[in-house]
Design a protein around this motif. Structure first.
Motif, PDB file in Angstrom:
ATOM      1  N   PRO A 265      -4.839  -1.803   1.753  1.00  0.00           N
ATOM      2  CA  PRO A 265      -3.438  -2.634   1.151  1.00  0.00           C
ATOM      3  C   PRO A 265      -2.637  -3.244   2.564  1.00  0.00           C
ATOM      4  CG  PRO A 265      -3.151  -0.186   1.297  1.00  0.00           C
ATOM      5  CD  PRO A 265      -4.250  -0.318   1.918  1.00  0.00           C
ATOM      6  N   LYS A 266      -2.430  -4.546   1.726  1.00  0.00           N
ATOM      7  CA  LYS A 266      -0.731  -5.475   2.554  1.00  0.00           C
ATOM      8  C   LYS A 266       0.190  -4.360   2.350  1.00  0.00           C
ATOM      9  CE  LYS A 266      -3.893  -9.455   2.242  1.00  0.00           C
ATOM     10  NZ  LYS A 266      -4.276 -10.895   1.508  1.00  0.00           N
ATOM     11  N   LEU A 267       1.231  -3.571   3.220  1.00  0.00           N
ATOM     12  CA  LEU A 267       1.908  -3.410   2.900  1.00  0.00           C
ATOM     13  C   LEU A 267       3.018  -3.598   3.271  1.00  0.00           C
ATOM     14  CD1 LEU A 267       1.324   0.312   5.364  1.00  0.00           C
ATOM     15  CD2 LEU A 267       0.363   0.181   3.175  1.00  0.00           C
ATOM     16  N   TRP A 268       4.526  -3.317   2.817  1.00  0.00           N
ATOM     17  CA  TRP A 268       5.297  -4.086   2.183  1.00  0.00           C
ATOM     18  C   TRP A 268       6.572  -3.684   3.512  1.00  0.00           C
ATOM     19  CZ3 TRP A 268      10.439  -3.082   2.179  1.00  0.00           C
ATOM     20  CH2 TRP A 268      11.842  -4.031   1.538  1.00  0.00           C
ATOM     21  N   TRP A 269       6.906  -4.526   4.203  1.00  0.00           N
ATOM     22  CA  TRP A 269       7.734  -3.477   4.845  1.00  0.00           C
ATOM     23  C   TRP A 269       8.977  -4.748   5.337  1.00  0.00           C
ATOM     24  CZ3 TRP A 269       6.484   0.047   8.684  1.00  0.00           C
ATOM     25  CH2 TRP A 269       5.642   0.242   9.113  1.00  0.00           C
ATOM     26  N   GLU A 275       5.465  -7.869   7.620  1.00  0.00           N
ATOM     27  CA  GLU A 275       5.064  -9.039   6.974  1.00  0.00           C
ATOM     28  C   GLU A 275       6.079  -7.991   5.269  1.00  0.00           C
ATOM     29  OE1 GLU A 275       4.363 -12.250   6.962  1.00  0.00           O
ATOM     30  OE2 GLU A 275       4.509 -11.432   8.657  1.00  0.00           O
ATOM     31  N   GLN A 276       6.436  -9.192   4.359  1.00  0.00           N
ATOM     32  CA  GLN A 276       6.673  -8.673   3.166  1.00  0.00           C
ATOM     33  C   GLN A 276       6.312  -8.763   2.012  1.00  0.00           C
ATOM     34  OE1 GLN A 276       9.609 -10.796   5.081  1.00  0.00           O
ATOM     35  NE2 GLN A 276       9.609  -7.911   5.768  1.00  0.00           N
ATOM     36  N   HIS A 277       4.827  -8.200   2.353  1.00  0.00           N
ATOM     37  CA  HIS A 277       3.830  -8.389   1.192  1.00  0.00           C
ATOM     38  C   HIS A 277       4.379  -7.770  -0.179  1.00  0.00           C
ATOM     39  CE1 HIS A 277      -0.172 -10.018  -0.047  1.00  0.00           C
ATOM     40  NE2 HIS A 277      -0.471  -8.691  -0.792  1.00  0.00           N
ATOM     41  N   GLN A 278       4.153  -8.527  -1.211  1.00  0.00           N
ATOM     42  CA  GLN A 278       3.800  -7.826  -2.319  1.00  0.00           C
ATOM     43  C   GLN A 278       2.606  -8.144  -3.446  1.00  0.00           C
ATOM     44  OE1 GLN A 278       7.566  -7.917  -4.672  1.00  0.00           O
ATOM     45  NE2 GLN A 278       7.949  -9.464  -2.988  1.00  0.00           N
ATOM     46  N   TYR A 279       2.057  -7.526  -4.973  1.00  0.00           N
ATOM     47  CA  TYR A 279       1.310  -7.806  -5.758  1.00  0.00           C
ATOM     48  C   TYR A 279       1.916  -7.658  -6.308  1.00  0.00           C
ATOM     49  CZ  TYR A 279      -1.562  -5.543  -1.354  1.00  0.00           C
ATOM     50  OH  TYR A 279      -2.399  -5.155  -0.607  1.00  0.00           O
ATOM     51  N   GLY A 300       6.322  -4.249  -4.068  1.00  0.00           N
ATOM     52  CA  GLY A 300       5.828  -4.306  -3.054  1.00  0.00           C
ATOM     53  C   GLY A 300       4.998  -3.008  -2.601  1.00  0.00           C
ATOM     54  N   LEU A 301       4.082  -2.663  -2.077  1.00  0.00           N
ATOM     55  CA  LEU A 301       3.262  -1.127  -1.985  1.00  0.00           C
ATOM     56  C   LEU A 301       3.758  -0.421  -0.648  1.00  0.00           C
ATOM     57  CD1 LEU A 301      -0.357  -2.224  -2.707  1.00  0.00           C
ATOM     58  CD2 LEU A 301       1.148  -1.429  -3.957  1.00  0.00           C
ATOM     59  N   ARG A 302       4.673   0.259  -0.034  1.00  0.00           N
ATOM     60  CA  ARG A 302       4.879   1.306   0.151  1.00  0.00           C
ATOM     61  C   ARG A 302       5.070   2.563   0.699  1.00  0.00           C
ATOM     62  NH1 ARG A 302       8.538   2.748  -2.990  1.00  0.00           N
ATOM     63  NH2 ARG A 302      10.399   1.472  -2.585  1.00  0.00           N
ATOM     64  N   SER A 303       5.297   3.554   1.282  1.00  0.00           N
ATOM     65  CA  SER A 303       5.884   4.969   1.059  1.00  0.00           C
ATOM     66  C   SER A 303       6.909   4.794   1.841  1.00  0.00           C
ATOM     67  CB  SER A 303       4.687   5.772   1.955  1.00  0.00           C
ATOM     68  OG  SER A 303       4.822   5.520   2.968  1.00  0.00           O
ATOM     69  N   LEU A 321       9.754   4.570   6.505  1.00  0.00           N
ATOM     70  CA  LEU A 321       8.817   3.584   5.860  1.00  0.00           C
ATOM     71  C   LEU A 321       7.420   3.109   6.362  1.00  0.00           C
ATOM     72  CD1 LEU A 321       9.271   1.227   3.439  1.00  0.00           C
ATOM     73  CD2 LEU A 321       9.629  -0.293   5.071  1.00  0.00           C
ATOM     74  N   ASN A 322       6.887   3.439   5.120  1.00  0.00           N
ATOM     75  CA  ASN A 322       5.097   3.768   6.145  1.00  0.00           C
ATOM     76  C   ASN A 322       5.078   4.492   6.554  1.00  0.00           C
ATOM     77  OD1 ASN A 322       4.912   1.620   3.886  1.00  0.00           O
ATOM     78  ND2 ASN A 322       5.287  -0.109   4.663  1.00  0.00           N
ATOM     79  N   GLY A 323       5.736   5.766   6.936  1.00  0.00           N
ATOM     80  CA  GLY A 323       5.130   6.608   8.272  1.00  0.00           C
ATOM     81  C   GLY A 323       6.547   6.639   9.240  1.00  0.00           C
TER      82      GLY A 323
END
Length: 839
Positions: A265-269, A275-279, A300-303, A321-323
């Motif tokens: 996946p393209k992650l949101w940062w 990048e601030q990618h959103q689905y 946005g997909l992020r942990s 964020l995202n590990g």
């Protein structure tokens, strides 16, 4: 497919209850703004007009409109009113029939009106009851007061009767130590009439169960309302991906859950990390009859994790964020206006643009305001500004009766469902400062609140507190936003249920609001020694510039710090005295009123710079710094870095520099200087430090350099020098240390360090000039001699790429002006001043 019909109800009129004359209303609005638009009251922010407008909250108001229903609408099987925001106590009548009694500014109210409508004209009336008159009986019935430190009941002509704690509305409406008291009523969000048949998507949520760079596993959770039994196919699509599943619906509410897997996946940062990618996920229900219902959600997909691990110091406190651990750089945010319906999209755009320009990655939406407009969070999603989201409780103790608790529970559900899809929101907090203020487990700690009560009453108040913040809100976050962390109160050390829970000083665990600088009158240097794991509040006041003061002070006699009007726009009782005390300690004496305003901004900027650098030097022990505050809700002396009209103060420029991804920080002891290199992220860790000592008259005294290595996510001491080694026997009052950090021959940061306080510097007379370049709104700034805190002043709206900076003799600095409006082609005029002009 039958599409859902939505009609926004408009064309409102309003009046004071019992009056005959109706006036035009501009819904969404508040009574205050509609009265102003009709010329019935003066500008609430002008002079001390606030005092004369306190009657408004003690009477009832009516809003009314008419609308027409046609047969097509009536043919739909379901019709409801959606009241997105009623402030606050509102009885709603449809054709004189009561259909709703609202009691919470933050809730969304749905009312089924299918059976009450017919073809033709209808009347909708909203009776807004006085929040003061509605809540005074609750105070009397309770039998004791509840603490509400910032409820300015004296201004509200209520003496010591503080009723703000009973109303679920914005706490700052009742006054704060930076804001006026305007206890509003109104229809502050749209009212809609919605109609549909057969099926309708009521909610669509992407539950992000597991997110890594290799694989995202999410549940698409959809709530579908069905009129009758139905079967068919549910599909979800995003970008190039497609999922489908056969489903069956029963009459009423149906909960569908579809597991979705996205490889790579393209992650949101957040800003500065990627990048601030959103689905956009699109949901559809189909069968042989065609498309039956649809919905979509963008996220946005992020942990995200709130990491609190035991270590040698206590317990860590940071956002992962995202590990990746993120050092948080930002500010506290309050509402941009006392009347939030006056806030335009452009004002939100400018605030977020300013945050990004200042290298921030987080704003804390503070708990004494409002849950912000959805557009605010959209901008944060797009620009990568993380959000620490408070629930709207601050600096007060609250009642614990069953009705109040149920109201809070439903408020939390509404808010979480509205906001949980925003990837920018990474932290939920129950309240602002209440745990530390009450300090239940430590008798000598807190703000002195609990000492007013006997032991049984203390226990009752604390039990009610725990019910709201340790149970209801915690449970609602776990239910509706299960992947986001929750923290009951800020500041807080830990949930230990003993004296170690409360944040009373710098601790090896938890977050901290550090106010010994300012309220405690400690010097700026105290910031260096009072550092916790996360600094979620600290601040220092300044005045806005003269153009802003001109908006509320019009007479010559008003242009004095202690004038009646100026004092009215200083809501902190000790504020002016504290600014003057600190100014006397650090800066030269200003020569006049305008110079005092300027000096106050430089003072504020220097103080907060000291704090930010101290916090960053202590990473990874300290992993966050959120100063108080980025913005204002009216023109006022306050802790803001951007004033009410959007003018950047000196602090915003200093913050921009202090929040850069890589900075130098110079620490002075009595006889030596330490040079720290601080890096959030690195492409290479190889750097070069160049240190020069100059006389303020321009002559170079000494130069030395050193190759060094920087560490990612840490502060590194890269050089230590004795002061005498750098300047010899030359007077400290006449020297500046210039430190440059270079990577691959490019200057990454520069720090000008002075060996004495600014008031002790031997400032030479200087002539600073600003010369336009061939490029529009780009200027060269030059000084004939050393110039301190050069201020580029313009009437145009926007900000410079640098301001309030120092210049060495003969140095030329190129500065751009960034207009507030992207379409502006205005060539601006710039005036220039330095500290030498102000003394």
């Amino acid at each position: 497919m039958k599409t859902e019909q939505t009609i926004t109800i408009d064309n409102w009129k309003f009046r004071q209850k019992g009056e005959e004359q109706w006036l035009s209303a501009h819904v969404p609005s508040f009574v205050h703004t509609d009265l102003r638009a009709n010329g019935k009251i003066a500008d609430p922010f002008d002079g001390d007009n606030e005092k004369a407008l306190q009657w408004i909250d003690k009477v009832d108001w009516e809003y009314e409109t008419s609308f027409t229903v046609d047969q097509e609408l009536l043919n739909e099987t379901s019709i409801e009113f959606v009241f997105n925001g009623l402030d606050t106590y509102a009885d709603v009548y449809l054709n004189d029939q009561l259909i709703l009694q609202a009691n919470n500014m933050f809730r969304v109210w749905h009312v089924d009106v299918k059976s009450l409508l017919s073809v033709g004209d209808h009347t909708l009336t909203v009776h807004l009851k006085s929040p003061i008159q509605e809540d005074l009986p609750k105070l009397a019935a309770l039998g004791y007061h509840l603490p509400a430190s910032n409820d300015d009941s004296e201004m509200g002509e209520l003496g010591d009767r503080k009723v703000s704690i009973f109303a679920r509305k914005a706490p700052y409406h009742y006054g704060w130590d930076w804001g006026p008291r305007f206890v509003t009523s109104g229809i502050w969000k749209p009212i809609e009439l919605k109609a549909w048949s057969e099926t309708k998507v009521n909610d669509f949520y992407i539950n992000q169960k597991s997110i890594t760079e290799e694989r995202a596993v999410v549940d698409a959770e959809v709530i579908v309302q069905a009129d009758s039994t139905w079967s068919g196919e549910a599909t979800i699509q995003t970008e190039e991906l497609f999922w489908k599943e056969n489903v069956s619906l029963v009459p009423g509410e149906n909960v569908l859950k579809l597991e979705l897997v996205i490889d790579n996946p393209k992650l949101w940062w957040c800003h500065g990390y990627g990048e601030q990618h959103q689905y956009t996920f699109e949901f559809e229900l189909k069968n042989e009859s065609g498309l039956q219902a649809q919905g979509k959600v963008t996220t946005g997909l992020r942990s995200v994790k709130h990491v609190r691990n035991a270590d040698q110091h206590g317990t860590s406190f940071y956002i992962e964020l995202n590990g990746e651990p993120i050092f948080i750089k930002g500010a506290n945010h309050i509402p941009n206006d006392s009347f939030v319906t006056e806030i335009t999209k452009e004002r939100f755009q400018y605030e977020i643009k300013s945050a990004v320009a200042a290298n921030m990655n987080m704003l804390r939406v503070w708990g004494g305001g409002v849950y912000e407009d959805d557009y605010f969070y959209q901008l944060c999603d797009e620009q990568g500004i993380l959000v620490w989201q408070d629930f709207m409780f601050a600096c007060s103790m609250y009642p614990g009766d069953e009705a109040f608790l149920e109201n809070v529970k439903q408020e939390a559900a509404d808010v979480l469902k509205q906001l949980r899809s925003h990837p920018s929101i990474v932290f939920w907090c129950g309240n602002n400062e209440i745990d530390a203020a009450w300090a239940h487990y430590k008798e000598e700690a807190g703000w002195g609140w609990k000492q007013d009560y006997d032991q049984p009453t203390r226990e009752k108040i604390w039990h009610d507190y725990q019910e709201i913040f340790h149970h209801i809100l915690a449970d609602q976050v776990a239910s509706y936003a299960p992947n986001e962390p929750y923290w009951p109160s800020s500041p807080l050390v830990a949930l230990t249920d003993d004296e170690h829970q409360h944040a009373t000083k710098a601790s090896g665990s938890g977050d901290l609001h550090y106010w010994d600088v300012w309220h405690g009158k400690k010097p700026f240097e105290a910031y260096n020694d009072n550092i916790s794991r996360f600094m979620s509040e600290y601040g220092f006041q300044s005045f806005p510039e003269l153009r802003t003061i001109d908006s509320f002070a019009h007479e010559e006699r008003d242009l004095a710090i202690e004038s009646k009007v100026m004092l009215h726009h200083q809501k902190n009782g000790a504020g002016n005295r504290l600014i003057k005390t600190y100014m006397d300690e650090y800066l030269p004496e200003p020569k006049d009123f305008r110079s005092f305003l300027y000096m106050s901004q430089v003072l504020q900027a220097e103080g907060i710079k000291t704090a930010i650098e101290a916090h960053r030097r202590n990473m990874p022990y300290c992993m966050g710094t959120l100063y108080w505050q980025i913005n204002d809700c009216w023109p006022v002396a306050s802790w803001s870095s951007i004033d009410y009209f959007g003018r950047w103060k000196a602090l915003q420029y200093f913050v921009k520099k202090a929040f850069k991804p890589i900075i130098l920080s110079v620490v002075q002891t009595k006889d030596q200087l330490e040079f720290h290199g601080i890096a959030d992220r690195l492409l290479t860790n190889k750097a070069k430090l160049i240190i020069q000592a100059y006389k303020l008259t321009g002559e170079l005294l000494n130069e030395t350099s050193k190759d060094c290595l920087l560490n990612k996510g840490q502060s590194t001491v890269i050089a230590v020098h004795a002061i005498k080694e750098l300047i010899g026997h030359y007077d400290r009052e006449a020297v500046v240390i210039v430190a440059n950090l270079e990577i691959d021959g490019k200057q990454i940061d520069q720090q000008l360090h002075y060996l004495v306080r600014t008031k002790q510097l031997q400032l030479p007379k200087s002539l600073v000039t600003v010369t336009p370049t061939a490029e529009a709104n780009v200027f060269n700034v030059h000084s004939t001699a050393f110039a301190k805190n050069i201020w580029l002043d313009t009437a145009a709206l926007g900000y410079f790429t640098n301001n309030y900076f120092d210049l060495l003799p003969g140095e030329v600095r190129q500065i751009d002006f960034i207009p507030r409006s992207q379409t502006s082609e205005e060539t601006i005029s710039v005036d220039v001043y330095s500290m030498q002009d102000m003394i």
